[in-house]
Design a protein around this motif. Structure first.
Motif, PDB file in Angstrom:
ATOM      1  N   ILE A  38      64.346  72.362  54.248  1.00  0.00           N
ATOM      2  CA  ILE A  38      63.700  71.219  53.585  1.00  0.00           C
ATOM      3  C   ILE A  38      64.601  70.651  52.506  1.00  0.00           C
ATOM      4  O   ILE A  38      64.747  69.415  52.370  1.00  0.00           O
ATOM      5  N   ARG A  39      65.218  71.541  51.690  1.00  0.00           N
ATOM      6  CA  ARG A  39      66.116  71.067  50.635  1.00  0.00           C
ATOM      7  C   ARG A  39      67.279  70.271  51.218  1.00  0.00           C
ATOM      8  O   ARG A  39      67.700  69.248  50.657  1.00  0.00           O
ATOM      9  N   GLN A  40      67.809  70.755  52.354  1.00  0.00           N
ATOM     10  CA  GLN A  40      68.924  70.049  52.989  1.00  0.00           C
ATOM     11  C   GLN A  40      68.490  68.661  53.473  1.00  0.00           C
ATOM     12  O   GLN A  40      69.203  67.665  53.269  1.00  0.00           O
ATOM     13  N   GLN A  41      67.292  68.580  54.102  1.00  0.00           N
ATOM     14  CA  GLN A  41      66.802  67.283  54.577  1.00  0.00           C
ATOM     15  C   GLN A  41      66.494  66.341  53.420  1.00  0.00           C
ATOM     16  O   GLN A  41      66.785  65.140  53.487  1.00  0.00           O
ATOM     17  N   LEU A  42      65.915  66.871  52.344  1.00  0.00           N
ATOM     18  CA  LEU A  42      65.630  66.029  51.183  1.00  0.00           C
ATOM     19  C   LEU A  42      66.904  65.504  50.541  1.00  0.00           C
ATOM     20  O   LEU A  42      66.952  64.355  50.055  1.00  0.00           O
ATOM     21  N   ALA A  43      67.938  66.355  50.514  1.00  0.00           N
ATOM     22  CA  ALA A  43      69.215  65.908  49.934  1.00  0.00           C
ATOM     23  C   ALA A  43      69.791  64.749  50.726  1.00  0.00           C
ATOM     24  O   ALA A  43      70.334  63.776  50.150  1.00  0.00           O
ATOM     25  N   GLU A  44      69.674  64.811  52.047  1.00  0.00           N
ATOM     26  CA  GLU A  44      70.189  63.720  52.883  1.00  0.00           C
ATOM     27  C   GLU A  44      69.390  62.435  52.655  1.00  0.00           C
ATOM     28  O   GLU A  44      69.956  61.338  52.557  1.00  0.00           O
ATOM     29  N   LEU A  45      68.054  62.548  52.578  1.00  0.00           N
ATOM     30  CA  LEU A  45      67.219  61.369  52.379  1.00  0.00           C
ATOM     31  C   LEU A  45      67.391  60.782  50.980  1.00  0.00           C
ATOM     32  O   LEU A  45      67.368  59.553  50.787  1.00  0.00           O
ATOM     33  N   ALA A  46      67.562  61.670  49.986  1.00  0.00           N
ATOM     34  CA  ALA A  46      67.705  61.194  48.608  1.00  0.00           C
ATOM     35  C   ALA A  46      69.015  60.460  48.378  1.00  0.00           C
ATOM     36  O   ALA A  46      69.137  59.666  47.435  1.00  0.00           O
ATOM     37  N   SER A  47      70.014  60.724  49.197  1.00  0.00           N
ATOM     38  CA  SER A  47      71.309  60.052  49.026  1.00  0.00           C
ATOM     39  C   SER A  47      71.268  58.594  49.461  1.00  0.00           C
ATOM     40  O   SER A  47      72.207  57.835  49.193  1.00  0.00           O
ATOM     41  N   ASN A  48      70.188  58.188  50.140  1.00  0.00           N
ATOM     42  CA  ASN A  48      70.054  56.802  50.604  1.00  0.00           C
ATOM     43  C   ASN A  48      69.435  55.971  49.481  1.00  0.00           C
ATOM     44  O   ASN A  48      68.310  56.239  49.041  1.00  0.00           O
ATOM     45  N   ASP A  49      70.163  54.975  49.011  1.00  0.00           N
ATOM     46  CA  ASP A  49      69.671  54.154  47.900  1.00  0.00           C
ATOM     47  C   ASP A  49      68.518  53.255  48.322  1.00  0.00           C
ATOM     48  O   ASP A  49      67.673  52.876  47.488  1.00  0.00           O
ATOM     49  N   ASN A  50      68.457  52.833  49.572  1.00  0.00           N
ATOM     50  CA  ASN A  50      67.407  51.953  50.052  1.00  0.00           C
ATOM     51  C   ASN A  50      66.685  52.591  51.240  1.00  0.00           C
ATOM     52  O   ASN A  50      66.938  52.246  52.410  1.00  0.00           O
ATOM     53  N   PRO A  51      65.819  53.593  50.957  1.00  0.00           N
ATOM     54  CA  PRO A  51      65.151  54.274  52.066  1.00  0.00           C
ATOM     55  C   PRO A  51      64.126  53.362  52.736  1.00  0.00           C
ATOM     56  O   PRO A  51      63.495  52.515  52.094  1.00  0.00           O
ATOM     57  N   THR A  52      63.982  53.517  54.023  1.00  0.00           N
ATOM     58  CA  THR A  52      62.990  52.779  54.778  1.00  0.00           C
ATOM     59  C   THR A  52      61.616  53.385  54.532  1.00  0.00           C
ATOM     60  O   THR A  52      61.478  54.448  53.911  1.00  0.00           O
ATOM     61  N   ASP A  53      60.586  52.735  55.063  1.00  0.00           N
ATOM     62  CA  ASP A  53      59.229  53.260  54.915  1.00  0.00           C
ATOM     63  C   ASP A  53      59.092  54.614  55.603  1.00  0.00           C
ATOM     64  O   ASP A  53      58.433  55.535  55.081  1.00  0.00           O
ATOM     65  N   ASP A  54      59.722  54.750  56.777  1.00  0.00           N
ATOM     66  CA  ASP A  54      59.666  56.034  57.483  1.00  0.00           C
ATOM     67  C   ASP A  54      60.350  57.129  56.679  1.00  0.00           C
ATOM     68  O   ASP A  54      59.852  58.267  56.592  1.00  0.00           O
ATOM     69  N   GLU A  55      61.511  56.819  56.075  1.00  0.00           N
ATOM     70  CA  GLU A  55      62.224  57.806  55.265  1.00  0.00           C
ATOM     71  C   GLU A  55      61.420  58.163  54.016  1.00  0.00           C
ATOM     72  O   GLU A  55      61.402  59.321  53.585  1.00  0.00           O
ATOM     73  N   GLN A  56      60.730  57.187  53.420  1.00  0.00           N
ATOM     74  CA  GLN A  56      59.915  57.458  52.248  1.00  0.00           C
ATOM     75  C   GLN A  56      58.762  58.399  52.596  1.00  0.00           C
ATOM     76  O   GLN A  56      58.451  59.341  51.861  1.00  0.00           O
ATOM     77  N   ARG A  57      58.119  58.107  53.763  1.00  0.00           N
ATOM     78  CA  ARG A  57      57.035  58.978  54.193  1.00  0.00           C
ATOM     79  C   ARG A  57      57.546  60.393  54.486  1.00  0.00           C
ATOM     80  O   ARG A  57      56.877  61.402  54.190  1.00  0.00           O
ATOM     81  N   SER A  58      58.742  60.497  55.073  1.00  0.00           N
ATOM     82  CA  SER A  58      59.329  61.810  55.369  1.00  0.00           C
ATOM     83  C   SER A  58      59.594  62.597  54.089  1.00  0.00           C
ATOM     84  O   SER A  58      59.339  63.814  54.011  1.00  0.00           O
TER      85      SER A  58
END
Length: 424
Positions: free
Chosen positions: A14-34
């Motif tokens: 989970i920490r690894q996946q969150l780190a990847e998503l957090a590195s995106n400055d403009n997350p999509t709605d799907d990424e935000q929900r994830s």
């Protein structure tokens, strides 16, 4: 796999996946929900992880206790089948070990170095069915080692505990400070000031070697059945018990001997009281009172006494004014007979004019034995092939490394000057 381990791995993912998503400055709605879903799962798993650790800790404790008990029982079962005659035949003619004897020898050799054949202390116990002077004992495997080995020794009956040591020295830090509590004298006053917490180390060191030499004739070797088995074990049991008993109490601390608790009373800090009067229950009772006032014992029932037979004879022959009770009756009414050990080996013979003797009182406070006897490894059995070569006999030497120390001197009281006869 343990549930806690599974949760740890999932948390790492989970920490690894969150780190990847957090590195995106403009997350999509799907990424935000994830991210919201993963964050909620992470927090839930933290609670589950703590619960799993608590549950598994209880399981580990229960499994560890069962494993320790099981291993002890399995080793005791192996040693119960240890045959001393196999040791004699191996040293005499090189016959290889077999069965449980071979397994025990291999296990002991893996733990330490021996010049000859290692023999476990438990193997010296006299097995059921062998007649000895004290009767036909039936030792129980769960008893302490010193009880299994020498159940009639004075050291055992006085509460001494044998500590098995593989190698090196062993120390016990014993609290020597007197921390006190005090009331605050007023609303703003302080309580009793701080008291330094101090300890003293009681060490057992492998500096004392006890040796026993045995001569086994050719006839005894050819009687390789129960006769040899009983003879070797019984003889080694008796001589080592006598030597150990004497060293625990009367060891001089010189010429290779450990320092015994009576000889070294001043060194160990044991209170010695010179009665200088005819021996009576009142003299022993005074020692009991000192135990109780020092909070070392709650009553006379928890105290053990070591006396000479001559003292028993005097107490049993001395009655009160109405001849209703002897001094011995008074003693045994307070201290159980099972807690009284008579010895001619652990106490010096009466001497002086008039004759006087000594008595030792001990108690086990807080489950701590009053006397520790350290035994390093097993008994090393070494062969001498030359001395009795002409007669075809076998001479073997058994070596044991031992030491004695006192845990807390407050658990022992030495009474001296107990007169056995009236002065002139």
């Amino acid at each position: 796999m343990l549930n806690s381990t599974k949760l740890q791995r999932r948390q790492s993912e989970i920490r690894q996946q969150l780190a990847e998503l957090a590195s995106n400055d403009n997350p999509t709605d799907d990424e935000q929900r994830s991210m919201n879903t993963l964050d909620a799962e992470y927090r839930t798993n933290e609670v589950r992880f703590r619960a799993a650790l608590i549950a598994e800790d209880t399981e580990r404790r229960e499994a560890g206790e069962e494993l320790e008990t099981r291993e002890g029982r399995e080793y005791a079962d192996l040693v119960s089948g240890f045959e001393m005659r196999q040791v004699a035949l191996y040293l005499d003619e090189g016959r290889q070990f077999s069965g449980r004897t071979g397994e025990v020898v291999q296990e002991l050799r893996s733990r330490g170095g021996y010049r000859g054949v290692p023999v476990p202390w438990q193997a010296l116990e006299v097995r059921a069915g062998e007649t000895v002077a004290a009767g036909v004992p039936d030792p129980i495997q769960t008893r302490p080692i010193i009880d299994r080995l020498f159940p009639d020794t004075a050291a055992s009956r006085m509460g001494a505990q044998v500590i098995q040591i593989d190698h090196g020295e062993v120390e016990w830090p014993v609290v020597t400070s007197a921390v006190t509590a005090g009331w605050a004298d007023g609303e703003t006053a302080n309580v009793a000031g701080p008291t330094a917490f101090a300890t003293t180390d009681r060490a057992l060191a492998p500096d004392h070697n006890l040796g026993v030499q045995m001569r086994i004739t050719r006839k005894a070797l050819k009687q390789s059945g129960a006769a040899l088995e009983q003879a070797v074990r019984r003889d080694m049991n008796s001589v080592m018990a006598v030597a150990m008993d004497r060293a625990v109490f009367l060891g001089t601390g010189a010429n290779g001997q450990p320092l015994g608790v009576i000889t070294g009373a001043a060194t160990y800090g044991i209170t010695a009281t010179d009665v200088d009067a005819l021996a009576t229950w009142a003299a022993v009772r005074a020692g009991v009172v000192r135990f109780m006032t020092a909070n070392a014992a709650t009553g006379p029932g928890g105290i053990r006494a070591l006396i000479r037979p001559e003292l028993w004879s005097l107490l049993d022959d001395t009655s009160d004014a109405d001849l209703a009770r002897t001094e011995w009756d008074k003693l045994t009414r307070n201290i159980p007979v099972s807690n009284i050990a008579m010895t001619t080996n652990g106490l010096a013979a009466p001497a002086g004019d008039p004759l006087e003797t000594q008595a030792l009182l001990t108690t086990s406070a807080g489950g701590i034995a009053p006397i520790f006897v350290g035994a390093w490894g097993a008994i090393d059995m070494i062969r001498d092939p030359f001395t009795d070569a002409q007669s075809g006999g076998l001479r073997i030497t058994a070596l044991a490394t031992m030491d004695v120390t006192v845990a807390r001197p407050a658990q022992l009281q030495l009474l001296t000057g107990l007169l056995l006869e009236a002065g002139a």
